[in-house]
Design a protein around this motif. Structure first.
Motif, PDB file in Angstrom:
ATOM      1  N   ILE A  12       0.868  -1.181   0.000  1.00  0.00           N
ATOM      2  CA  ILE A  12       0.000   0.000   0.000  1.00  0.00           C
ATOM      3  C   ILE A  12       0.904   1.231   0.000  1.00  0.00           C
ATOM      4  O   ILE A  12       2.049   1.173   0.455  1.00  0.00           O
ATOM      5  CB  ILE A  12      -0.964   0.044   1.213  1.00  0.00           C
ATOM      6  N   ALA A  16      -2.726   5.538   1.367  1.00  0.00           N
ATOM      7  CA  ALA A  16      -3.584   4.401   1.701  1.00  0.00           C
ATOM      8  C   ALA A  16      -3.338   3.963   3.142  1.00  0.00           C
ATOM      9  O   ALA A  16      -4.276   3.595   3.849  1.00  0.00           O
ATOM     10  CB  ALA A  16      -3.332   3.243   0.740  1.00  0.00           C
ATOM     11  N   SER A  19      -5.313   6.133   5.429  1.00  0.00           N
ATOM     12  CA  SER A  19      -6.732   5.817   5.321  1.00  0.00           C
ATOM     13  C   SER A  19      -7.066   4.516   6.049  1.00  0.00           C
ATOM     14  O   SER A  19      -8.064   4.419   6.765  1.00  0.00           O
ATOM     15  CB  SER A  19      -7.094   5.725   3.837  1.00  0.00           C
ATOM     16  N   ALA A  35      -7.511  -3.056   3.643  1.00  0.00           N
ATOM     17  CA  ALA A  35      -6.833  -2.753   2.378  1.00  0.00           C
ATOM     18  C   ALA A  35      -7.427  -3.567   1.233  1.00  0.00           C
ATOM     19  O   ALA A  35      -7.627  -3.036   0.133  1.00  0.00           O
ATOM     20  CB  ALA A  35      -5.335  -3.009   2.509  1.00  0.00           C
ATOM     21  N   LEU A  40      -7.028  -1.391  -2.081  1.00  0.00           N
ATOM     22  CA  LEU A  40      -5.871  -0.503  -1.965  1.00  0.00           C
ATOM     23  C   LEU A  40      -4.536  -1.211  -2.166  1.00  0.00           C
ATOM     24  O   LEU A  40      -3.494  -0.567  -2.148  1.00  0.00           O
ATOM     25  CB  LEU A  40      -5.874   0.169  -0.578  1.00  0.00           C
TER      26      LEU A  40
END
Length: 105
Positions: A12, A16, A19, A35, A40
């Motif tokens: 990632i 990301a 997040s 993920a 992601l």
């Protein structure tokens, strides 16, 4: 720890990671599940990326020649084209390395 491992292995990117971390705090889910659920995970499979890189280079002969003539700033163009072809999922560092190798050999 799983989140750090995902980032450390370039699965990632840093945005990301932020997040995923925020969602981990909200939901208590683990990083890998978040993920994957949010799509992601970056593509780092050279077998998948190589034909795309080849297609981008072959599809832009003028830019390829200009790059080889010294316009190194075109690297971003080639990487951007590959990223577009993969829906933004390719590992950009890996793509950059692959494009550079193909254009300079």
């Amino acid at each position: 720890a799983e989140l750090i491992e995902l980032r450390g292995n370039n699965k990632i990117n840093s945005s990301a990671m932020q997040s995923v971390f925020a969602e981990m705090l909200e939901t208590g889910e683990n990083a890998g599940d978040i993920a994957k659920k949010r799509n992601l995970i970056q593509v780092s499979d050279t077998g998948f990326l190589e034909p795309i890189v080849d297609k981008v280079i072959e599809g832009h002969p003028e830019e390829t020649q200009r790059y080889r003539d010294g316009k190194k700033g075109l690297m971003g163009f080639f990487v951007g084209q590959v990223m577009r072809q993969t829906g933004g999922k390719a590992n950009p560092k890996m793509v950059t390395d692959m494009v550079r190798e193909k254009l300079e050999n």
